[in-house]
Design a protein around this motif. Structure first.
Motif, PDB file in Angstrom:
ATOM      1  N   THR A 125       0.793  -1.304   0.111  1.00 17.89           N
ATOM      2  CA  THR A 125      -0.032  -0.095  -0.090  1.00 17.89           C
ATOM      3  C   THR A 125       0.950   1.189   0.029  1.00 17.89           C
ATOM      4  O   THR A 125       2.112   1.126   0.319  1.00 17.89           O
ATOM      5  N   MET A 126       0.392   2.356  -0.224  1.00 17.25           N
ATOM      6  CA  MET A 126       1.287   3.598  -0.145  1.00 17.25           C
ATOM      7  C   MET A 126       1.520   3.793   1.115  1.00 17.25           C
ATOM      8  O   MET A 126       2.559   4.280   1.428  1.00 17.25           O
ATOM      9  N   TYR A 127       1.094   3.196   2.151  1.00 19.45           N
ATOM     10  CA  TYR A 127       1.422   3.365   3.542  1.00 19.45           C
ATOM     11  C   TYR A 127       2.701   2.510   3.903  1.00 19.45           C
ATOM     12  O   TYR A 127       3.341   2.945   4.540  1.00 19.45           O
ATOM     13  N   SER A 128       3.021   1.485   3.162  1.00 20.86           N
ATOM     14  CA  SER A 128       3.978   0.810   3.108  1.00 20.86           C
ATOM     15  C   SER A 128       5.229   1.287   2.719  1.00 20.86           C
ATOM     16  O   SER A 128       6.345   0.740   2.987  1.00 20.86           O
ATOM     17  N   VAL A 129       5.244   2.251   1.735  1.00 21.11           N
ATOM     18  CA  VAL A 129       6.388   3.163   1.191  1.00 21.11           C
ATOM     19  C   VAL A 129       7.549   3.525   2.383  1.00 21.11           C
ATOM     20  O   VAL A 129       8.599   3.470   2.152  1.00 21.11           O
ATOM     21  N   GLU A 130       6.717   4.109   3.182  1.00 21.98           N
ATOM     22  CA  GLU A 130       7.552   4.885   4.243  1.00 21.98           C
ATOM     23  C   GLU A 130       8.315   3.823   5.000  1.00 21.98           C
ATOM     24  O   GLU A 130       9.359   4.096   5.314  1.00 21.98           O
ATOM     25  N   PRO A 131       7.783   2.771   5.800  1.00 28.72           N
ATOM     26  CA  PRO A 131       8.716   1.772   6.350  1.00 28.72           C
ATOM     27  C   PRO A 131       9.776   0.967   5.405  1.00 28.72           C
ATOM     28  O   PRO A 131      11.029   0.955   5.958  1.00 28.72           O
ATOM     29  N   ILE A 132       9.478   1.201   4.178  1.00 32.05           N
ATOM     30  CA  ILE A 132      10.587   0.598   3.265  1.00 32.05           C
ATOM     31  C   ILE A 132      11.731   1.512   3.053  1.00 32.05           C
ATOM     32  O   ILE A 132      12.854   1.132   3.126  1.00 32.05           O
ATOM     33  N   PHE A 133      10.938   2.735   2.890  1.00 38.21           N
ATOM     34  CA  PHE A 133      12.306   3.668   2.907  1.00 38.21           C
ATOM     35  C   PHE A 133      12.997   3.960   4.058  1.00 38.21           C
ATOM     36  O   PHE A 133      14.299   4.228   3.981  1.00 38.21           O
ATOM     37  N   ILE A 134      12.332   4.108   5.046  1.00 42.19           N
ATOM     38  CA  ILE A 134      13.047   3.964   6.411  1.00 42.19           C
ATOM     39  C   ILE A 134      13.983   2.988   6.865  1.00 42.19           C
ATOM     40  O   ILE A 134      15.284   3.016   7.041  1.00 42.19           O
ATOM     41  N   GLY A 135      13.606   1.749   6.353  1.00 41.12           N
ATOM     42  CA  GLY A 135      14.301   0.793   6.329  1.00 41.12           C
ATOM     43  C   GLY A 135      15.651   0.727   5.475  1.00 41.12           C
ATOM     44  O   GLY A 135      16.881   0.506   5.803  1.00 41.12           O
ATOM     45  N   LEU A 136      15.458   0.991   4.201  1.00 37.22           N
ATOM     46  CA  LEU A 136      16.732   1.359   3.458  1.00 37.22           C
ATOM     47  C   LEU A 136      17.818   2.449   3.680  1.00 37.22           C
ATOM     48  O   LEU A 136      18.805   1.970   3.761  1.00 37.22           O
ATOM     49  N   VAL A 137      17.168   3.506   4.146  1.00 42.36           N
ATOM     50  CA  VAL A 137      17.917   4.540   4.835  1.00 42.36           C
ATOM     51  C   VAL A 137      18.829   4.098   6.029  1.00 42.36           C
ATOM     52  O   VAL A 137      20.110   4.518   5.945  1.00 42.36           O
ATOM     53  N   THR A 138      17.961   3.516   6.589  1.00 36.48           N
ATOM     54  CA  THR A 138      18.556   3.013   8.050  1.00 36.48           C
ATOM     55  C   THR A 138      20.085   1.782   7.750  1.00 36.48           C
ATOM     56  O   THR A 138      20.997   2.050   7.989  1.00 36.48           O
ATOM     57  N   LEU A 139      19.511   0.911   6.804  1.00 41.07           N
ATOM     58  CA  LEU A 139      20.481  -0.009   6.485  1.00 41.07           C
ATOM     59  C   LEU A 139      21.720   0.410   5.792  1.00 41.07           C
ATOM     60  O   LEU A 139      22.879   0.017   6.128  1.00 41.07           O
ATOM     61  N   VAL A 140      21.434   1.185   4.793  1.00 44.95           N
ATOM     62  CA  VAL A 140      22.653   1.866   4.136  1.00 44.95           C
ATOM     63  C   VAL A 140      23.477   2.983   4.973  1.00 44.95           C
ATOM     64  O   VAL A 140      24.636   2.676   4.943  1.00 44.95           O
ATOM     65  N   THR A 141      22.838   3.431   5.708  1.00 44.82           N
ATOM     66  CA  THR A 141      23.432   4.528   6.721  1.00 44.82           C
ATOM     67  C   THR A 141      24.451   3.747   7.579  1.00 44.82           C
ATOM     68  O   THR A 141      25.502   3.859   7.870  1.00 44.82           O
ATOM     69  N   ILE A 142      23.858   2.915   8.205  1.00 43.47           N
ATOM     70  CA  ILE A 142      24.368   2.060   9.117  1.00 43.47           C
ATOM     71  C   ILE A 142      25.818   1.374   8.762  1.00 43.47           C
ATOM     72  O   ILE A 142      26.937   1.211   9.302  1.00 43.47           O
ATOM     73  N   GLY A 143      25.197   0.826   7.395  1.00 35.25           N
ATOM     74  CA  GLY A 143      26.338   0.086   6.733  1.00 35.25           C
ATOM     75  C   GLY A 143      27.563   0.818   6.292  1.00 35.25           C
ATOM     76  O   GLY A 143      28.549   0.423   6.685  1.00 35.25           O
ATOM     77  N   ILE A 144      27.187   2.030   5.902  1.00 34.68           N
ATOM     78  CA  ILE A 144      28.594   2.852   5.724  1.00 34.68           C
ATOM     79  C   ILE A 144      29.364   3.217   6.935  1.00 34.68           C
ATOM     80  O   ILE A 144      30.620   3.253   6.889  1.00 34.68           O
ATOM     81  N   VAL A 145      28.612   3.424   7.896  1.00 37.21           N
ATOM     82  CA  VAL A 145      29.359   3.914   9.235  1.00 37.21           C
ATOM     83  C   VAL A 145      30.067   2.602   9.582  1.00 37.21           C
ATOM     84  O   VAL A 145      31.133   2.753  10.080  1.00 37.21           O
ATOM     85  N   VAL A 146      29.457   1.458   9.640  1.00 40.45           N
ATOM     86  CA  VAL A 146      30.157   0.387  10.169  1.00 40.45           C
ATOM     87  C   VAL A 146      31.492   0.090   9.040  1.00 40.45           C
ATOM     88  O   VAL A 146      32.554  -0.313   9.720  1.00 40.45           O
ATOM     89  N   GLU A 147      31.276   0.137   7.887  1.00 41.87           N
ATOM     90  CA  GLU A 147      32.505   0.060   6.993  1.00 41.87           C
ATOM     91  C   GLU A 147      33.533   1.086   7.257  1.00 41.87           C
ATOM     92  O   GLU A 147      34.718   0.629   7.522  1.00 41.87           O
ATOM     93  N   LYS A 148      33.096   2.410   7.668  1.00 41.32           N
ATOM     94  CA  LYS A 148      33.952   3.150   7.757  1.00 41.32           C
ATOM     95  C   LYS A 148      34.988   2.930   9.201  1.00 41.32           C
ATOM     96  O   LYS A 148      36.284   3.054   9.369  1.00 41.32           O
ATOM     97  N   ILE A 149      34.190   2.512  10.316  1.00 42.21           N
ATOM     98  CA  ILE A 149      34.915   2.099  11.445  1.00 42.21           C
ATOM     99  C   ILE A 149      35.840   0.816  11.126  1.00 42.21           C
ATOM    100  O   ILE A 149      36.872   1.136  11.670  1.00 42.21           O
ATOM    101  N   ARG A 150      35.416  -0.064  10.513  1.00 41.12           N
ATOM    102  CA  ARG A 150      36.353  -1.212  10.198  1.00 41.12           C
ATOM    103  C   ARG A 150      37.612  -0.674   9.449  1.00 41.12           C
ATOM    104  O   ARG A 150      38.700  -1.239   9.616  1.00 41.12           O
ATOM    105  N   LYS A 151      37.117   0.049   8.480  1.00 41.94           N
ATOM    106  CA  LYS A 151      38.507   0.452   7.606  1.00 41.94           C
ATOM    107  C   LYS A 151      39.666   1.385   8.630  1.00 41.94           C
ATOM    108  O   LYS A 151      40.631   1.260   8.621  1.00 41.94           O
TER     109      LYS A 151
END
Length: 161
Positions: A125-151
């Motif tokens: 539903t259009m209502y489900s777009v928001e949690p998908i977007f929040i999930g993607l932003v969360t995953l990618v952002t935390i993924g980038i931060v963790v990778e920077k810490i690892r490096k």
């Protein structure tokens, strides 16, 4: 410390950072999904987390691939859901189109294919777009931060004890 012990220690530290990043990201996504009653998104996001945190240098883990792959899968799923009866052929045609467009635009992200199935099951539903977007932003952002810490740790002292 011997070279093999140091290598093993480095692997333990790297694995721990990877696990902590995934734990934080998926916990935030789980909280959002539970709040909106849309727990189905956890499955493809779990697979995305494996790529982002375990093989961050893979072409499938690039942020553009993650966002575009999910966008394509969701969009194609919505079109198929809206214009077809949802029979076996529409499942194959739609997922084939999803893969074709990801390949065409060079934004392949395998876990996004699972999102297509969630959408065509009528879970979109259009209502489900928001949690998908929040999930993607969360995953990618935390993924980038963790990778920077690892490096950063690897550059500073190769996780030396």
């Amino acid at each position: 410390m011997s070279k093999s012990k140091k290598k093993y220690f480095n692997h333990i530290i790297d694995s721990t950072l990877t696990g902590i990043g995934a734990l934080i990201a998926l916990s935030v996504i789980g909280l959002v999904a539970e709040e909106v009653g849309y727990m189905m998104i956890i499955a493809p996001f779990g697979a995305t987390a494996v790529l982002l945190f375990s093989v961050p240098d893979s072409r499938f883990s690039k942020p553009i691939n993650v966002f575009a792959g999910y966008f394509i899968a969701t969009f194609v799923g919505f079109i198929v859901l809206h214009y077809s009866s949802g029979n076996w052929l529409s499942v194959g045609v739609g997922l084939g189109a999803t893969i074709m467009f990801m390949h065409l635009f060079n934004v392949i992200h395998p876990p996004a294919g699972a999102n297509y199935f969630i959408v065509i099951q009528g879970q979109f539903t259009m209502y489900s777009v928001e949690p998908i977007f929040i999930g993607l932003v969360t995953l990618v952002t935390i993924g980038i931060v963790v990778e920077k810490i690892r490096k950063s740790l690897a550059d500073k002292c190769n996780y030396c004890p």
